[in-house]
Motif scaffolding. Structure first.
Motif, short mmCIF file in Angstrom:
data_model
loop_
_atom_site.label_atom_id
_atom_site.label_comp_id
_atom_site.label_asym_id
_atom_site.label_seq_id
_atom_site.Cartn_x
_atom_site.Cartn_y
_atom_site.Cartn_z
N PHE A 155 -6.69 11.14 8.04
CA PHE A 155 -5.51 10.56 7.39
C PHE A 155 -4.41 11.55 7.00
CE2 PHE A 155 -3.55 9.05 3.32
CZ PHE A 155 -3.52 7.70 3.53
N SER A 209 -11.35 -4.75 4.43
CA SER A 209 -11.42 -3.66 5.51
C SER A 209 -12.87 -3.56 6.02
CB SER A 209 -10.90 -2.43 4.82
OG SER A 209 -9.46 -2.44 4.91
N LEU A 217 -12.76 3.06 0.17
CA LEU A 217 -11.33 3.82 0.24
C LEU A 217 -10.64 2.99 0.54
CD1 LEU A 217 -12.38 7.00 2.42
CD2 LEU A 217 -11.81 7.15 0.07
N SER A 218 -10.90 1.66 1.04
CA SER A 218 -9.67 0.69 1.49
C SER A 218 -9.85 -0.55 0.90
CB SER A 218 -10.01 0.62 3.24
OG SER A 218 -8.71 -0.15 3.47
N THR A 219 -9.12 -1.40 1.31
CA THR A 219 -8.83 -2.96 0.86
C THR A 219 -10.25 -3.90 0.85
OG1 THR A 219 -8.25 -3.92 3.18
CG2 THR A 219 -6.48 -3.00 1.90
N ALA A 269 -14.99 2.48 4.24
CA ALA A 269 -14.01 1.37 4.07
C ALA A 269 -13.96 0.74 2.76
CB ALA A 269 -14.11 0.23 5.17
N THR A 270 -15.28 0.53 2.25
CA THR A 270 -15.65 -0.25 0.95
C THR A 270 -15.02 0.72 -0.20
OG1 THR A 270 -17.71 -1.36 1.98
CG2 THR A 270 -17.39 -0.84 -0.41
N PRO A 296 -4.35 -0.73 8.03
CA PRO A 296 -3.95 0.35 7.14
C PRO A 296 -4.19 1.75 7.48
CG PRO A 296 -5.19 -1.51 6.20
CD PRO A 296 -5.18 -1.74 7.66
N ASP A 297 -3.56 2.57 7.14
CA ASP A 297 -3.57 4.03 7.67
C ASP A 297 -5.18 4.43 7.68
OD1 ASP A 297 -1.08 3.52 8.01
OD2 ASP A 297 -0.52 5.23 6.44
N VAL A 298 -5.72 4.29 6.49
CA VAL A 298 -7.17 4.87 6.03
C VAL A 298 -8.01 3.98 7.01
CG1 VAL A 298 -7.67 3.33 4.10
CG2 VAL A 298 -8.76 5.43 4.31
N ASP A 299 -7.92 2.78 7.24
CA ASP A 299 -8.64 2.05 8.22
C ASP A 299 -8.62 2.69 9.50
OD1 ASP A 299 -8.90 0.34 6.03
OD2 ASP A 299 -8.64 -1.43 7.13
N ARG A 300 -7.47 3.19 10.04
CA ARG A 300 -7.40 3.97 11.43
C ARG A 300 -8.26 5.19 11.44
NH1 ARG A 300 -1.84 2.42 11.26
NH2 ARG A 300 -1.32 4.64 10.63
#
Length: 137
Positions: free
Chosen positions: A16, A118, A113-115, A110-111, A77-81
């Motif tokens: 990231f 995600s 760090l992200s939406t 993903a849980t 989302p960047d973190v998802d990538r």
């Protein structure tokens, strides 16, 4: 949290950060291994994973783009990538991580760090890579 789980989290952080700063993630991992910015040095698996993602960058991005069903990498989302790239590398190229573990660990990341959407997206896309893995490697 286990050592491998922590190593994955740090790998996602490096992927990231490198993308956000326009740096090569492998170079950033090497720099952080030589000159840590945290009290704990980088776990060897973190370095291996980041370098693995970088070594297969184009193939991983192609696979994610092909099977993401209407979502370009730029739209994610960047973190998802970062999470998806790590998960894809573990599924497609790591010989010591069972596919189910790679998917599960990515969903946990993903849980955390992200939406809210995600984890489901990450699970679905990586599960699809597991299904088509024999045609990709």
């Amino acid at each position: 949290m286990g050592a491998r789980t922590k190593a994955r989290r740090r790998a996602v952080d490096l992927l990231f950060e490198a993308e956000s700063r326009g740096l090569n993630a492998g170079d950033l991992a090497s720099e952080r291994a030589e000159r840590p910015v945290t009290p704990a040095p980088l776990n060897e698996y973190t370095i291996t994973a980041v370098r693995g993602v970088v070594a297969h960058w184009t193939d991983i991005n192609d696979a994610l783009t092909t099977y993401s069903q209407g979502w370009s990498l730029d739209r994610m989302p960047d973190v998802d990538r970062a999470i998806l790239r790590l998960g894809a590398w573990e599924i497609l190229y790591s010989e010591d991580v069972p596919d189910e573990v790679a998917v599960s660990e990515a969903v946990v990341l993903a849980t955390e760090l992200s939406t809210d959407e995600s984890p489901k997206f990450v699970n679905g896309l990586l599960a699809r890579l597991v299904e088509v893995k024999p045609t990709l490697v």
